[in-house]
Design a protein around this motif. Structure first.
Motif, mmCIF file in Angstrom:
data_model
loop_
_atom_site.group_PDB
_atom_site.id
_atom_site.type_symbol
_atom_site.label_atom_id
_atom_site.label_comp_id
_atom_site.label_asym_id
_atom_site.label_seq_id
_atom_site.Cartn_x
_atom_site.Cartn_y
_atom_site.Cartn_z
ATOM 1 N N MET A 158 56.459 17.211 -12.336
ATOM 2 C CA MET A 158 56.597 17.341 -10.885
ATOM 3 C C MET A 158 58.078 17.443 -10.571
ATOM 4 N N ASP A 159 58.399 17.925 -9.388
ATOM 5 C CA ASP A 159 59.812 17.925 -9.025
ATOM 6 C C ASP A 159 60.151 16.634 -8.298
ATOM 7 N N LEU A 163 50.135 19.090 -14.467
ATOM 8 C CA LEU A 163 49.994 18.505 -13.126
ATOM 9 C C LEU A 163 50.670 17.141 -13.104
ATOM 10 N N ARG A 164 50.684 16.535 -11.919
ATOM 11 C CA ARG A 164 51.216 15.171 -11.819
ATOM 12 C C ARG A 164 50.419 14.178 -12.648
ATOM 13 N N ASP A 198 58.599 23.636 -6.481
ATOM 14 C CA ASP A 198 57.193 23.285 -6.742
ATOM 15 C C ASP A 198 56.577 24.234 -7.771
#
Lengths: 292, 292
Positions: A196-197, A142-143, A70
Motif C-alpha cells: 500500500m502507499d 493488496l493491503r 495508488d
C-alpha cells in the motif's frame, strides 16, 4: 461561461490520446486487452487536502500523483484517467493547475481521457477528483495479503512532507510535488505479499495493513529511514503525504527496488513499536484520518 | 470521524461485487474481457446541479442516473462505478443518499466498486462525483457520427423536468429521479449513426450534435413529444434534465426502441427550428450550460 470554454480548450490540448476522441463526446472509449484493471479515485478538497495558497500547479501535480501512487502500490501500469474539475473563477489559476497536472501525467505516462467541469457557488471550497485506471500485472498485492513471519519494508524516506513547528512542511517540494513510486511498485508487485502507499502516516497506514491482513506488525523505530537528519522519529512516522510504498516480503527475499527493512509480521493483531529492541509506546495520534 | 466510519460501513454493505473486495484496499480490481470500455464521470454540486432541499435519496439516485444515461447513449453495458462522496455531517442524510444511489445501481445492475470519502469545510457546497465504466458493443455511436440526409429521433417525452412559473419542476418525480434509457440505448447503438443523451435541453444538445457531426440539423417543433399537455413547446425544448436519447438513423430505418422522429440532417451547419413547415426563430437561450 467563458472560463469553462477556455478551460475545455486547454483540456483538449492535453487529452490527445485516441480514447479521449478530442473530448468531443460525453464519454471516453478505451480499448483494453483481457485482464485485470486497477481502479482508484481520489478527491482533494481545499482547506482539507491542500492549502488555499499552495501553488495551483502543485495541486494539479499532486492530484495526479496521489492517484498514481495508488496504482503504484498495486504494481499497475497507468492506462488513463478522468478529471472532475471545479472552475476557480481565475483563468490563470486554472491554467497553472492544468500545467502541473499535465507534467505529472506526461512524466508517468497516464493519458487524460475525459471527466467533467463544473462551476461551484462563490465561497465554497473547491474540490478536485481524479479517477485513474491501470492494468494489473499477474499478481496484485493488496493491503490484506501479509502473512506471519514476513519482513516489512518501505521505499524512500519518511516524514519529509510533515509540518514543522513553524506550521510549514519541512520539505516543501516533497509536500507540494510527491513522486509516485510507479517503477518501484511494478518491480515489487510480483514478490510483495501486501503493499500500500503511505499517505496518511507510516503508523496509521501500517496499522491498516495489519488489520486488513489479520497479522501483528512490529516496526523498529530506529530502522525507519527519516527524510531529514535530526528529526524526531515519532513526528516522522505520524506525518502524512509521504507517498512511499509499504510492503511485506517473505523472509529471506531481497526487494528488487531500493527499500529499507523496518519491521516484521507475526501471528496476532495490532501494531507494536520498538526502538533499540525495547518497546516504545504508540503515540495517541498515528497519522491523518482525512480520507476514506 | 464517526460519520466517516459509519458511512464506510454502509458503503461496504452496498459494494458486494468481488472487484470491490470489501473496499478493504485503496483500489478496485476489475477483471475485463478484451474490448472497448466506455468511461464517463459526472459531478453534481449543491446549488448548481441540485437544490439543498431536494431529498437526499433522489440526489443519490440522480448521480447514478446521469452517469448511466451517458453509458446508455453509447449502448454500453454497465460494469461498475466509483463514488467520491463529501460527508454531509448528517448521518441520516448520508444514509438516505446511499439508499437512493443503491436503488439506481441495483435497478440498472451497476456495481459500486470503490471511490473516496472526504470531509469538507463547514458552509461549502457539497459536491458528489460518480465515475462509471461500461462495456461497449461492436458499434459505439458518438455525438459526431451523423451524416447528411438522416432522420433525427428522440426517445420518450421532453420538458417534464423543466421548471414552471412557480419555480418548481413541472414533473417533480422526473426531475428528482430520471430514468436512464439503458435498454433503449443498447437496442439503438447498432443502428444509430450518432447518439447522445439530452441533459441540458433538447435544442442545446442537438446543436452540440450538429457541431460535432459537421451537419445541419432541422427540428420540427410540432413533432417533439412534450412531457405534459398544454406546455409551451419552446419551454420544453429548452428545459434540462430530460435524460432521453437523441439519435440519428439513416433514412428509412425504423428504430428498434420506442422513439419519435423530430427532424432531419442535411449538409451544412447549425440548428434550424420549424413548425408546421415554417421557420421558427431560435430562442436566445437553448438550454443549460452548467456542465462540461
Amino acid at each position: 461561461m467563458p472560463d469553462e470554454f477556455a478551460f475545455l480548450t486547454a483540456l483538449r490540448a492535453i487529452a490527445t490520446h485516441p480514447a479521449a476522441a478530442g473530448l468531443a463526446d460525453d464519454t471516453a472509449q478505451l480499448d483494453v486487452a483481457a485482464g485485470r484493471l486497477i481502479l482508484t479515485s481520489d478527491t482533494m478538497v481545499e482547506r482539507v487536502h491542500f492549502r488555499p495558497h499552495d501553488p495551483a500547479d502543485s495541486i494539479g501535480w499532486k492530484l495526479a500523483a496521489v492517484n498514481l501512487s495508488d496504482l503504484a502500490a498495486k504494481g499497475a501500469v497507468p492506462l488513463g484517467c478522468l478529471l472532475n474539475y471545479a472552475l476557480s473563477g481565475d483563468a490563470a489559476w486554472d491554467d497553472a493547475f492544468l500545467a502541473g497536472l499535465n507534467e505529472a501525467l506526461t512524466r508517468f505516462a497516464m493519458p487524460l481521457l475525459g471527466g467533467d467541469t463544473v462551476a461551484i457557488p462563490a465561497g465554497s471550497a473547491r474540490s478536485f477528483t481524479l479517477t485513474a485506471i491501470g492494468r494489473a500485472q499477474d499478481r496484485t498485492p493488496l493491503r490484506g495479503g501479509a502473512q506471519p513471519g514476513e519482513a516489512l519494508w518501505v521505499t524512500g524516506q519518511i516524514g519529509g512532507a510533515g509540518f514543522g513547528p513553524d506550521g510549514e512542511p519541512r520539505d516543501l517540494a516533497r509536500y507540494l510535488r510527491p513522486t509516485p513510486r510507479l517503477a518501484e511498485g511494478q518491480a515489487l508487485a510480483p514478490f510483495a505479499t501486501a503493499m500500500m502507499d503511505v499517505s496518511d502516516g507510516l503508523l496509521i497506514d501500517a496499522r491498516r495493513m495489519a488489520e486488513a491482513s489479520s497479522v501483528a506488525l512490529t516496526i523498529a523505530l530506529d530502522a525507519v529511514p527519516l527524510a531529514l537528519p535530526g528529526l524526531d522519529p515519532i513526528e516522522c512516522v505520524t506525518a502524512g503525504d509521504d507517498y512511499e510504498l509499504l510492503f511485506t516480503l517473505p523472509a529471506g527475499i531481497t526487494p528488487p527496488a531500493p527499500a529499507t527493512r523496518i519491521g516484521t509480521t507475526s501471528a496476532g493483531s495490532g501494531l507494536t513499536l520498538i526502538s533499540n529492541g525495547a518497546p516504545v509506546p504508540l503515540p495517541d495520534r498515528l497519522g491523518y484520518q482525512h480520507g476514506g
